[in-house]
Write an enzyme that holds these catalytic residues in place. Structure first.
Site, PDB file in Angstrom:
ATOM      1  N   GLU A  35      70.830 -49.272  -6.698  1.00 24.66           N
ATOM      2  CA  GLU A  35      69.877 -49.599  -7.772  1.00 24.66           C
ATOM      3  C   GLU A  35      68.469 -49.339  -7.252  1.00 24.66           C
ATOM      4  OE1 GLU A  35      69.764 -50.456 -11.083  1.00 24.66           O
ATOM      5  OE2 GLU A  35      67.604 -50.359 -10.672  1.00 24.66           O
ATOM      6  N   CYS A  43      68.512 -54.359 -19.868  1.00 22.71           N
ATOM      7  CA  CYS A  43      68.745 -55.537 -20.710  1.00 22.71           C
ATOM      8  C   CYS A  43      68.090 -56.785 -20.115  1.00 22.71           C
ATOM      9  CB  CYS A  43      70.246 -55.738 -20.884  1.00 22.71           C
ATOM     10  SG  CYS A  43      70.653 -57.120 -21.924  1.00 22.71           S
ATOM     11  N   CYS A  48      66.979 -56.662 -23.867  1.00 21.90           N
ATOM     12  CA  CYS A  48      67.503 -57.762 -24.701  1.00 21.90           C
ATOM     13  C   CYS A  48      66.932 -59.147 -24.352  1.00 21.90           C
ATOM     14  CB  CYS A  48      69.019 -57.870 -24.565  1.00 21.90           C
ATOM     15  SG  CYS A  48      69.881 -56.407 -23.996  1.00 21.90           S
ATOM     16  N   LYS A  51      63.058 -59.617 -24.485  1.00 20.26           N
ATOM     17  CA  LYS A  51      62.737 -59.382 -25.901  1.00 20.26           C
ATOM     18  C   LYS A  51      63.071 -60.604 -26.743  1.00 20.26           C
ATOM     19  CE  LYS A  51      65.685 -58.152 -28.606  1.00 20.26           C
ATOM     20  NZ  LYS A  51      66.304 -56.888 -28.904  1.00 20.26           N
ATOM     21  N   TYR A 177      65.297 -50.288 -33.952  1.00 21.49           N
ATOM     22  CA  TYR A 177      65.227 -51.753 -33.868  1.00 21.49           C
ATOM     23  C   TYR A 177      64.173 -52.227 -32.879  1.00 21.49           C
ATOM     24  CZ  TYR A 177      68.054 -51.865 -29.569  1.00 21.49           C
ATOM     25  OH  TYR A 177      68.509 -51.707 -28.286  1.00 21.49           O
ATOM     26  N   ILE A 178      63.912 -51.447 -31.831  1.00 16.01           N
ATOM     27  CA  ILE A 178      62.931 -51.899 -30.834  1.00 16.01           C
ATOM     28  C   ILE A 178      61.533 -51.943 -31.465  1.00 16.01           C
ATOM     29  CG2 ILE A 178      61.850 -51.336 -28.609  1.00 16.01           C
ATOM     30  CD1 ILE A 178      64.561 -50.177 -27.732  1.00 16.01           C
ATOM     31  N   GLU A 181      61.385 -54.886 -33.967  1.00 16.59           N
ATOM     32  CA  GLU A 181      61.341 -56.187 -33.301  1.00 16.59           C
ATOM     33  C   GLU A 181      59.965 -56.440 -32.678  1.00 16.59           C
ATOM     34  OE1 GLU A 181      66.065 -56.617 -32.186  1.00 16.59           O
ATOM     35  OE2 GLU A 181      64.735 -55.773 -30.700  1.00 16.59           O
ATOM     36  N   GLY A 261      62.168 -43.828 -29.478  1.00 18.03           N
ATOM     37  CA  GLY A 261      63.542 -43.498 -29.056  1.00 18.03           C
ATOM     38  C   GLY A 261      63.643 -43.448 -27.550  1.00 18.03           C
ATOM     39  N   ASP A 302      74.271 -46.308 -21.680  1.00 17.90           N
ATOM     40  CA  ASP A 302      73.282 -45.501 -22.402  1.00 17.90           C
ATOM     41  C   ASP A 302      73.238 -44.045 -21.937  1.00 17.90           C
ATOM     42  OD1 ASP A 302      72.643 -47.899 -23.596  1.00 17.90           O
ATOM     43  OD2 ASP A 302      70.487 -47.777 -23.174  1.00 17.90           O
ATOM     44  N   THR A 310      74.111 -53.386 -24.951  1.00 18.67           N
ATOM     45  CA  THR A 310      74.649 -54.009 -23.739  1.00 18.67           C
ATOM     46  C   THR A 310      76.139 -54.358 -23.834  1.00 18.67           C
ATOM     47  OG1 THR A 310      72.693 -54.734 -22.602  1.00 18.67           O
ATOM     48  CG2 THR A 310      74.540 -56.259 -22.541  1.00 18.67           C
ATOM     49  N   HIS A 435      79.465 -76.445 -45.978  1.00 16.67           N
ATOM     50  CA  HIS A 435      78.373 -76.691 -46.906  1.00 16.67           C
ATOM     51  C   HIS A 435      77.430 -77.745 -46.354  1.00 16.67           C
ATOM     52  CE1 HIS A 435      76.453 -76.616 -50.808  1.00 16.67           C
ATOM     53  NE2 HIS A 435      76.458 -77.937 -50.816  1.00 16.67           N
ATOM     54  N   GLU A 440      78.237 -69.790 -45.820  1.00 14.91           N
ATOM     55  CA  GLU A 440      79.342 -70.038 -46.762  1.00 14.91           C
ATOM     56  C   GLU A 440      79.363 -68.999 -47.880  1.00 14.91           C
ATOM     57  OE1 GLU A 440      79.107 -73.674 -49.214  1.00 14.91           O
ATOM     58  OE2 GLU A 440      76.972 -73.791 -48.735  1.00 14.91           O
TER      59      GLU A 440
HETATM   60  C1  LIG Z   1      63.299 -53.211 -25.596  1.00 19.59           C
HETATM   61  C2  LIG Z   1      64.801 -53.167 -25.623  1.00 19.59           C
HETATM   62  C3  LIG Z   1      65.503 -54.146 -26.269  1.00 19.59           C
HETATM   63  C4  LIG Z   1      66.889 -54.124 -26.287  1.00 19.59           C
HETATM   64  N1  LIG Z   1      67.550 -55.117 -26.953  1.00 19.59           N
HETATM   65  C5  LIG Z   1      68.896 -55.128 -26.971  1.00 19.59           C
HETATM   66  C6  LIG Z   1      69.606 -56.171 -27.628  1.00 19.59           C
HETATM   67  O1  LIG Z   1      69.005 -57.090 -28.195  1.00 19.59           O
HETATM   68  N2  LIG Z   1      70.964 -56.144 -27.600  1.00 19.59           N
HETATM   69  C7  LIG Z   1      71.659 -55.147 -26.972  1.00 19.59           C
HETATM   70  O2  LIG Z   1      72.883 -55.176 -26.976  1.00 19.59           O
HETATM   71  N3  LIG Z   1      71.005 -54.125 -26.351  1.00 19.59           N
HETATM   72  C8  LIG Z   1      69.651 -54.108 -26.337  1.00 19.59           C
HETATM   73  N4  LIG Z   1      68.989 -53.086 -25.682  1.00 19.59           N
HETATM   74  C9  LIG Z   1      69.784 -51.975 -25.103  1.00 19.59           C
HETATM   75  C10 LIG Z   1      70.371 -52.365 -23.754  1.00 19.59           C
HETATM   76  O3  LIG Z   1      69.339 -52.810 -22.905  1.00 19.59           O
HETATM   77  C11 LIG Z   1      71.061 -51.132 -23.159  1.00 19.59           C
HETATM   78  O4  LIG Z   1      71.995 -50.626 -24.071  1.00 19.59           O
HETATM   79  C12 LIG Z   1      71.794 -51.515 -21.858  1.00 19.59           C
HETATM   80  O5  LIG Z   1      70.906 -52.035 -20.907  1.00 19.59           O
HETATM   81  C13 LIG Z   1      72.489 -50.268 -21.298  1.00 19.59           C
HETATM   82  O6  LIG Z   1      73.115 -50.584 -20.091  1.00 19.59           O
HETATM   83  P1  LIG Z   1      73.348 -49.453 -18.987  1.00 19.59           P
HETATM   84  O7  LIG Z   1      74.197 -50.089 -17.936  1.00 19.59           O
HETATM   85  O8  LIG Z   1      73.815 -48.220 -19.629  1.00 19.59           O
HETATM   86  O9  LIG Z   1      71.909 -49.128 -18.414  1.00 19.59           O
HETATM   87  P2  LIG Z   1      70.734 -50.031 -17.870  1.00 19.59           P
HETATM   88  O10 LIG Z   1      70.924 -51.468 -18.184  1.00 19.59           O
HETATM   89  O11 LIG Z   1      69.484 -49.400 -18.343  1.00 19.59           O
HETATM   90  O12 LIG Z   1      70.830 -49.891 -16.299  1.00 19.59           O
HETATM   91  C14 LIG Z   1      70.613 -48.685 -15.653  1.00 19.59           C
HETATM   92  C15 LIG Z   1      70.117 -48.978 -14.248  1.00 19.59           C
HETATM   93  O13 LIG Z   1      70.207 -47.785 -13.473  1.00 19.59           O
HETATM   94  C16 LIG Z   1      69.096 -47.732 -12.587  1.00 19.59           C
HETATM   95  N5  LIG Z   1      68.941 -46.336 -12.170  1.00 19.59           N
HETATM   96  C17 LIG Z   1      68.629 -45.261 -12.943  1.00 19.59           C
HETATM   97  N6  LIG Z   1      68.662 -44.126 -12.218  1.00 19.59           N
HETATM   98  C18 LIG Z   1      69.006 -44.490 -10.952  1.00 19.59           C
HETATM   99  C19 LIG Z   1      69.221 -43.774  -9.751  1.00 19.59           C
HETATM  100  N7  LIG Z   1      69.109 -42.428  -9.695  1.00 19.59           N
HETATM  101  N8  LIG Z   1      69.539 -44.464  -8.622  1.00 19.59           N
HETATM  102  C20 LIG Z   1      69.681 -45.814  -8.642  1.00 19.59           C
HETATM  103  N9  LIG Z   1      69.491 -46.545  -9.773  1.00 19.59           N
HETATM  104  C21 LIG Z   1      69.176 -45.896 -10.914  1.00 19.59           C
HETATM  105  C22 LIG Z   1      67.958 -48.271 -13.441  1.00 19.59           C
HETATM  106  O14 LIG Z   1      66.885 -48.716 -12.639  1.00 19.59           O
HETATM  107  C23 LIG Z   1      68.659 -49.402 -14.201  1.00 19.59           C
HETATM  108  O15 LIG Z   1      68.547 -50.629 -13.526  1.00 19.59           O
HETATM  109  C24 LIG Z   1      67.596 -53.090 -25.632  1.00 19.59           C
HETATM  110  C25 LIG Z   1      66.897 -52.086 -24.962  1.00 19.59           C
HETATM  111  C26 LIG Z   1      65.519 -52.118 -24.951  1.00 19.59           C
HETATM  112  C27 LIG Z   1      64.768 -51.042 -24.225  1.00 19.59           C
END
Ligand SMILES: Cc1cc2nc3c(=O)[nH]c(=O)nc-3n(C[C@H](O)[C@H](O)[C@H](O)COP(=O)(O)OP(=O)(O)OC[C@H]3O[C@@H](n4cnc5c(N)ncnc54)[C@H](O)[C@@H]3O)c2cc1C
Length: 456
Positions: A35, A43, A48, A51, A177-178, A181, A261, A302, A310, A435, A440
């Site tokens: 990481e 998240c 999440c 936020k 949504y971002i 919100e 986006g 993602d 998440t 109720h 409901e």
């Molecule tokens: C503002 C915002 C609000 C959100 N709200 C919600 C919500 O309410 N509910 C919901 O379900 N989802 C929400 N999401 C979406 C959610 O955060 C993502 O879908 C989720 O975090 C995706 O998980 P992931 O494991 O794919 O990636 P991430 O959680 O993004 O984790 C990826 C990790 O990889 C690390 N990384 C990247 N490249 C490298 C590399 N080369 N070497 C080492 N580490 C690396 C990054 O630093 C990061 O820590 C929100 C997103 C944002 C931006």
């Protein structure tokens, strides 16, 4: 004895990566995770969790306003942005520690460094090279910014969580949504807020009644909405940012948040040299088991741009670990995933929208109700709750449930179980309500909307 240092090397300790490492380790795999930035990923750190904490904070303005109708006298409330951010940061630091502990207790080797894939079985991180039988990419996504003059004056959601002060006026760009919100957060905390989106309406993919209903509610709250317009440039005049839109109009604000986006986070990973197939959006193309075109390389979350939430990344992680190390082939299931927008009021959905169901099933019945929540009867707050069920007429199954109104996310989560199990409208009707609640209504709507008259 394996010829590899690890059975699995995970890149990215976010929602998907952490879960995949822990569960794979629980099956006996030797796992390492790299990481580069923060444990818990988007998240936990800039998504999440922080936020939702800001959304909670922004709700208090409504609560203070409404309290008088319930007999309370409230002195003029003050708000301290710095205190909110400090408290939020403390909670996030605690969660970072929880994630570190979870990984350590699972026996996962943590590497605090950026990782790069050297070949199909080798990862480089922190100046070292590690071999692994399989590599799992879980690097998430990253905010995309427009390519217009002055865009460097705008921030993304990443920075919005660390602002030194609340802006007096905020311009939010985007229709997902971002963006919605954050517009609610800024407005609820007292900033004069405007949202500009290039589409005709925001929240594409959600049911149209809810989208329109939310637009009305945001306008009632004083959020300026500008649809069908794009940002052309941003100029700084002292502390004021002047944003010029493509229709020539200008918006002055102290803050411009671009939330148009996100793109899959693949830059610098070394995927090109490996010849991994990518989608048109740069996402890693994978099959239903999250396996890429290179057999030893998997991807979840993602970075695959399937359904960027998440719980979906976590579901993909579980399916991956079960398939690869639990020897139970488990395809990912993206059907009937419930979703919420933590706007004010919030909005949530599961299953097909009315338009999607019409296209898919042909004959459908739609049940819809619109009302003012009981809580608002004393306060006089003019906020409409909308609830909707979409039913496939042939099978009588409820194929979509949609809600705009207080607690929509909490309510739709429960309804999602019934929809996922294929419940029929008659089974909804046979369920006794609680109720008085808004929820409901989901079991008391009896009369479908009249179908539109046939053309011709
Ligand atoms: C503002 C915002 C609000 C959100 N709200 C919600 C919500 O309410 N509910 C919901 O379900 N989802 C929400 N999401 C979406 C959610 O955060 C993502 O879908 C989720 O975090 C995706 O998980 P992931 O494991 O794919 O990636 P991430 O959680 O993004 O984790 C990826 C990790 O990889 C690390 N990384 C990247 N490249 C490298 C590399 N080369 N070497 C080492 N580490 C690396 C990054 O630093 C990061 O820590 C929100 C997103 C944002 C931006």
């Amino acid at each position: 004895m394996s010829r590899f240092d690890f059975d699995l090397f995970v890149i990215g300790a976010g929602s998907g990566g952490v879960r995949a490492s822990r569960v794979s380790a629980s099956y006996g795999a030797r796992v390492a995770i790299a990481e580069e930035r923060y444990l818990g990923g988007t998240c936990v750190n800039v998504g999440c969790i922080p936020k939702k904490l800001l959304v909670y904070a922004s709700h208090y303005s409504d609560d203070f306003e409404d309290a008088a109708a319930y007999g309370w006298t409230v002195a003029r409330p003050g708000f301290d942005w710095a205190a909110l951010i400090a408290n939020k940061d403390r909670e996030i630091a605690r969660l970072n520690g929880v994630y570190a502990r979870l990984l350590d207790e699972a026996g996962v080797r943590r590497i605090e460094a950026r990782a790069r894939i050297a070949d199909a079985h080798t990862v480089e991180a922190g100046g070292r090279s590690y071999s692994a039988e399989r590599i799992l990419v879980a690097t998430g996504s990253w905010p995309r910014m427009q390519d217009v003059p002055g865009i460097e004056h705008a921030i993304s959601s990443n920075e919005a969580f660390h602002l030194k002060e609340l802006p007096r006026r905020a311009l939010v760009l985007g229709g997902g949504y971002i963006a919605v919100e954050f517009a609610g957060i800024f407005a609820g905390l007292g900033a004069q807020t405007r949202l500009v989106h290039r589409g005709e309406l925001f929240l594409r993919g959600f049911d149209d009644d809810l989208r329109r209903g939310l637009a009305l509610e945001l306008e009632k709250r004083g959020i300026g909405l500008g649809f069908g317009r794009r940002l052309a440039r941003i100029d700084r005049h002292g502390s004021v940012l002047r944003s010029t839109l493509d229709d020539g109009s200008t918006v002055d604000s102290e803050l411009v948040l671009s939330a148009i986006g996100r793109t899959p986070h693949v830059a610098g990973l070394g995927l090109e040299a490996l010849g991994v197939a990518l989608g048109p959006d740069g996402a890693i193309a994978v099959d239903e088991y999250s396996q890429s075109s290179v057999p030893s390389l998997y991807a979840i979350g993602d970075v695959t741009n399937r359904l960027n939430l998440t719980p979906v990344a976590i579901h993909e992680a579980m399916a991956f670990a079960r398939t690869v190390f639990g020897r139970q082939p488990t395809p990912v299931d993206h059907r009937d995933v419930p979703r919420a927008v933590f706007s004010q009021p919030p909005l949530a959905s599961v299953g097909w929208t009315q338009a999607e169901a019409e296209a898919r099933f042909g004959a459908i019945d739609v049940y819809r109700t619109r009302f003012r929540a009981l809580r608002n009867t004393l306060t006089g707050r003019d906020e409409q709750t909308i609830m909707k069920l979409v039913v496939d007429r042939a099978s009588q199954r409820v194929v979509g449930a949609h809600m705009l109104g207080p607690d929509a996310g909490e309510i739709i989560q429960g309804i999602a179980i019934a929809v996922k199990l294929g419940a029929t409208k008659a089974q909804f009707d046979a369920t006794v309500g609680i109720h008085p609640t808004a929820a409901e209504e989901f079991v008391t709507m009896r009369t479908p909307l009249a179908p539109p008259p046939a053309l011709g």
